[in-house]
Write an enzyme that holds these catalytic residues in place. Structure first.
Site, PDB file in Angstrom:
ATOM      1  N   CYS A  93       0.842  -1.199   0.000  1.00  0.00           N
ATOM      2  CA  CYS A  93       0.000   0.000   0.000  1.00  0.00           C
ATOM      3  C   CYS A  93       0.876   1.248   0.000  1.00  0.00           C
ATOM      4  CB  CYS A  93      -0.911  -0.011   1.226  1.00  0.00           C
ATOM      5  SG  CYS A  93      -1.911   1.487   1.396  1.00  0.00           S
ATOM      6  N   CYS A  96       0.397   3.122   3.640  1.00  0.00           N
ATOM      7  CA  CYS A  96       0.807   2.576   4.944  1.00  0.00           C
ATOM      8  C   CYS A  96       1.785   1.414   4.854  1.00  0.00           C
ATOM      9  CB  CYS A  96      -0.408   2.166   5.770  1.00  0.00           C
ATOM     10  SG  CYS A  96      -1.228   0.660   5.208  1.00  0.00           S
ATOM     11  N   CYS A 142      -7.303  -0.899   1.185  1.00  0.00           N
ATOM     12  CA  CYS A 142      -6.335  -1.412   2.150  1.00  0.00           C
ATOM     13  C   CYS A 142      -7.048  -1.617   3.481  1.00  0.00           C
ATOM     14  CB  CYS A 142      -5.188  -0.408   2.307  1.00  0.00           C
ATOM     15  SG  CYS A 142      -4.015  -0.831   3.612  1.00  0.00           S
ATOM     16  N   CYS A 145      -5.374   1.129   6.262  1.00  0.00           N
ATOM     17  CA  CYS A 145      -5.550   2.589   6.197  1.00  0.00           C
ATOM     18  C   CYS A 145      -6.759   3.015   5.373  1.00  0.00           C
ATOM     19  CB  CYS A 145      -4.288   3.251   5.661  1.00  0.00           C
ATOM     20  SG  CYS A 145      -3.966   2.952   3.913  1.00  0.00           S
ATOM     21  N   CYS A 165      -8.375  -5.459 -10.065  1.00  0.00           N
ATOM     22  CA  CYS A 165      -7.941  -4.429 -10.997  1.00  0.00           C
ATOM     23  C   CYS A 165      -7.517  -3.226 -10.146  1.00  0.00           C
ATOM     24  CB  CYS A 165      -9.103  -4.092 -11.931  1.00  0.00           C
ATOM     25  SG  CYS A 165      -8.661  -3.041 -13.299  1.00  0.00           S
TER      26      CYS A 165
END
Length: 179
Positions: A93, A96, A142, A145, A165
């Site tokens: 991510c 984070c 995510c 976060c 995607c």
């Protein structure tokens, strides 16, 4: 293809939670991580929420990543860094540093966005129904976060039949050591 336990064994265990949040650019603690710093021991990854003000997110992410990750925007097809990227490693991510996808589950969907048939672990991504723009889709974000990643569709390859995607700008690629 390697099994998830084999994939996990390929990396050393160092906690990403000590990094805080990522920043894009050359001083990014996530962008500069060696593969040995990716912690894939799923029992010790913290999913404690990362909470920041919108101004903090703007400073951390920059304009394009902020638009996609925090405002649920989308980058244009075939323009992102990772849509046809072929190196071995882990996609984390951008906000984070949570490990999300392995290059071993990446495939060419022909859509112009990085596509994966599964996350590293289902608990690392959250989902919710997205009915914007007259469509019904499943948005993925995510789990730590809440940054928007993209969407998941049921037209992917075996073994899952899924196509995650994902926007390149929502990810940072960390190469596998020695690759």
């Amino acid at each position: 293809m390697k099994s998830l336990p084999s994939l996990l064994a390929c990396f050393l265990t160092v906690s990403l939670t000590s990094l805080g949040c990522a920043q894009t650019g050359s001083n990014s603690p996530v962008a500069s991580l060696p593969a040995s710093a990716i912690q894939l021991n799923l029992d010790s990854i913290s999913l404690a929420p990362v909470v920041k003000t919108e101004e903090e997110w703007r400073q951390i992410l920059g304009p394009q990543a902020y638009n996609v990750a925090r405002e649920e925007g989308t980058e244009r097809a075939f323009t992102g860094t990772y849509w046809d990227y072929k190196k071995a490693g882990t996609y984390v991510c951008v906000a984070c540093g949570l490990p999300l996808f392995s290059s071993e589950t990446k495939f060419d969907s022909g859509t112009g966005w990085p596509s994966f048939y599964q996350p590293i672990d289902a608990k690392l991504v959250g989902e919710h129904r997205d009915t914007r723009y007259g469509m019904v889709r499943t948005e993925v974000h995510c789990a730590r976060c809440e940054s928007h990643l993209g969407h998941v569709f049921d037209d992917g390859p075996r073994p899952t039949g899924l196509r995650y995607c994902i926007n390149s700008v929502s990810l940072v690629f960390v190469p596998k050591e020695g690759k």
